[in-house]
Design an enzyme around this catalytic site. Structure first.
Site, short mmCIF file in Angstrom:
data_model
loop_
_atom_site.label_atom_id
_atom_site.label_comp_id
_atom_site.label_asym_id
_atom_site.label_seq_id
_atom_site.Cartn_x
_atom_site.Cartn_y
_atom_site.Cartn_z
N GLY A 103 19.03 -5.65 -13.09
CA GLY A 103 18.53 -6.20 -11.83
C GLY A 103 17.04 -6.40 -11.70
O GLY A 103 16.58 -7.29 -11.00
N LYS B 64 17.69 -0.94 1.54
CA LYS B 64 18.60 -1.03 2.67
C LYS B 64 18.63 0.34 3.33
O LYS B 64 19.47 1.18 2.98
CB LYS B 64 20.02 -1.37 2.19
CG LYS B 64 20.20 -2.72 1.53
CD LYS B 64 21.64 -2.86 1.04
CE LYS B 64 21.89 -4.16 0.33
NZ LYS B 64 23.25 -4.22 -0.26
N ASP C 136 19.77 1.44 -2.47
CA ASP C 136 20.93 1.37 -1.58
C ASP C 136 21.22 2.80 -1.10
O ASP C 136 20.52 3.31 -0.24
CB ASP C 136 22.07 0.73 -2.41
CG ASP C 136 23.29 0.35 -1.60
OD1 ASP C 136 23.42 -0.83 -1.25
OD2 ASP C 136 24.11 1.23 -1.34
N THR C 137 22.18 3.49 -1.72
CA THR C 137 22.43 4.88 -1.33
C THR C 137 21.27 5.79 -1.75
O THR C 137 21.01 6.82 -1.12
CB THR C 137 23.70 5.43 -2.00
OG1 THR C 137 23.53 5.38 -3.42
CG2 THR C 137 24.93 4.64 -1.60
N GLU D 176 12.42 -0.91 -9.90
CA GLU D 176 13.84 -1.05 -9.57
C GLU D 176 14.03 -2.22 -8.61
O GLU D 176 13.14 -2.53 -7.81
CB GLU D 176 14.31 0.29 -8.97
CG GLU D 176 15.69 0.35 -8.38
CD GLU D 176 16.84 0.19 -9.35
OE1 GLU D 176 16.84 -0.80 -10.09
OE2 GLU D 176 17.76 1.04 -9.34
N ASP D 177 15.17 -2.86 -8.69
CA ASP D 177 15.43 -4.02 -7.84
C ASP D 177 15.70 -3.62 -6.39
O ASP D 177 15.12 -4.16 -5.46
CB ASP D 177 16.57 -4.89 -8.39
CG ASP D 177 17.87 -4.10 -8.64
OD1 ASP D 177 17.87 -2.86 -8.47
OD2 ASP D 177 18.87 -4.73 -9.01
N ASP E 153 22.60 -9.67 -8.65
CA ASP E 153 23.81 -10.44 -8.95
C ASP E 153 25.00 -10.00 -8.11
O ASP E 153 24.99 -8.96 -7.46
CB ASP E 153 24.18 -10.22 -10.42
CG ASP E 153 24.74 -8.81 -10.64
OD1 ASP E 153 24.01 -7.85 -10.32
OD2 ASP E 153 25.89 -8.68 -11.08
N LEU F 218 18.08 5.97 -8.06
CA LEU F 218 16.67 6.36 -8.18
C LEU F 218 16.53 7.88 -8.25
O LEU F 218 15.70 8.41 -9.00
CB LEU F 218 15.87 5.78 -7.02
CG LEU F 218 14.35 5.89 -7.17
CD1 LEU F 218 13.86 5.17 -8.42
CD2 LEU F 218 13.63 5.33 -5.94
N ARG G 246 22.26 -14.44 -10.57
CA ARG G 246 21.13 -13.59 -10.93
C ARG G 246 19.82 -14.35 -11.05
O ARG G 246 18.75 -13.81 -10.76
CB ARG G 246 21.43 -12.88 -12.26
CG ARG G 246 20.66 -11.60 -12.42
CD ARG G 246 20.89 -10.97 -13.78
NE ARG G 246 22.15 -10.29 -13.97
CZ ARG G 246 22.44 -9.09 -13.47
NH1 ARG G 246 21.55 -8.44 -12.75
NH2 ARG G 246 23.61 -8.52 -13.71
P1 XMP Z 1 22.05 3.10 -5.18
O1 XMP Z 1 23.21 3.17 -4.24
O2 XMP Z 1 22.21 4.04 -6.33
O3 XMP Z 1 22.22 1.64 -5.73
O4 XMP Z 1 20.73 3.23 -4.49
C1 XMP Z 1 21.28 0.99 -6.38
C2 XMP Z 1 21.97 -0.08 -7.18
O5 XMP Z 1 23.05 -0.70 -6.45
C3 XMP Z 1 23.08 -2.07 -6.71
N1 XMP Z 1 23.01 -2.81 -5.43
C4 XMP Z 1 22.94 -4.13 -5.31
N2 XMP Z 1 22.91 -5.11 -6.23
N3 XMP Z 1 22.85 -6.73 -4.50
C5 XMP Z 1 22.87 -6.41 -5.81
O6 XMP Z 1 22.84 -7.31 -6.63
C6 XMP Z 1 22.87 -5.81 -3.51
O7 XMP Z 1 22.83 -6.15 -2.32
C7 XMP Z 1 22.93 -4.43 -3.94
N4 XMP Z 1 22.99 -3.27 -3.26
C8 XMP Z 1 23.02 -2.30 -4.22
C9 XMP Z 1 21.92 -2.35 -7.62
O8 XMP Z 1 22.40 -2.42 -8.94
C10 XMP Z 1 21.01 -1.16 -7.48
O9 XMP Z 1 20.28 -0.89 -8.65
MG MG Z 2 20.05 -2.12 -10.33
#
Ligand code: XMP
Ligand code: MG
Length: 185
Positions: free
Chosen positions: A49, A136, A108-109, A104-105, A164, A113, A170
């Site tokens: 990503g 997010k 999320d949770t 990092e791209d 993606d 990281l 992507r």
């Molecule tokens: P966590 O939950 O570990 O997730 O913080 C991080 C990874 O989840 C993927 N991710 C996404 N990838 N669009 C994406 O293409 C999204 O909206 C998205 N949300 C989470 C991503 O791989 C990231 O590194």
């Molecule tokens: Mg990723």
């Protein structure tokens, strides 16, 4: 921007908006690491990503640096529930005594990281920071430290600029929200 692919709902961040923010992040990082030597500073991109973000950010840095990569398991229902992260490909270079910046791209949770920070801290770098393009906040499950953040976004699935959905979209030059019907099965 032309015609949007059918699965795309709307463009969240267009090319100029991304470019401006990446330039600002690069300026901030360049200021913070001023005077550093090439062999002491490594950007570690999280595959796949982050590859476009890292390429743009790195080319705007005004401090010498090395580039390395790590690949982790892709997003999965299981990972979301348990926080388990799988290492697919490790970095090449030794981290001991070096200044490491994780690139990092998206956050999320926070499990990914958090996992990386623990893994890298055990390797005794001189310092460890992270630069994340998107976050997010509503989705966060663990509290992780982010030193440089591009944008906070709502809880929608985004694609483009490295991100993606099932390895599609992507290389779109912008960041767009996918239509919910595409990702909510
Ligand atoms: P966590 O939950 O570990 O997730 O913080 C991080 C990874 O989840 C993927 N991710 C996404 N990838 N669009 C994406 O293409 C999204 O909206 C998205 N949300 C989470 C991503 O791989 C990231 O590194
Ligand atoms: Mg990723």
């Amino acid at each position: 921007m032309g015609v949007l692919p059918d699965s795309i709902d709307y463009v969240l961040l267009d090319e100029p908006a991304i470019a401006r923010r990446v330039a600002a992040l690069a300026a901030q990082i360049s200021a913070d690491y001023r005077g550093i030597r090439n062999e002491d500073f490594t950007l570690v991109g999280v595959l796949k990503g982050s590859f476009i973000f890292l390429a743009d950010l790195a080319r705007r840095l005004e401090v010498p640096h090395r580039v390395d990569f790590i690949a982790l398991s892709s997003y999965a229902e299981k990972a979301e529930a348990t926080g388990s992260v799988r290492l697919i490909m490790d970095t090449r270079a030794d981290m001991a005594g070096r200044h490491i910046l994780i690139v990092e791209d998206i956050l999320d949770t926070g499990y990914t990281l958090d996992y990386l920070q623990r893994l890298f801290m055990a390797r005794q770098p001189a310092s460890l920071k992270s630069c994340v393009l998107l976050s997010k906040p509503e989705r966060r499950r663990v509290d992780v430290k982010v030193d440089y953040l591009g944008f906070e976004i709502p809880d929608v699935w985004v694609v483009g600029y490295g991100l993606d959905f099932a390895d599609r979209f992507r290389t779109l030059p912008y960041i767009a929200a996918l239509k919910p019907r595409v990702y909510r099965k």
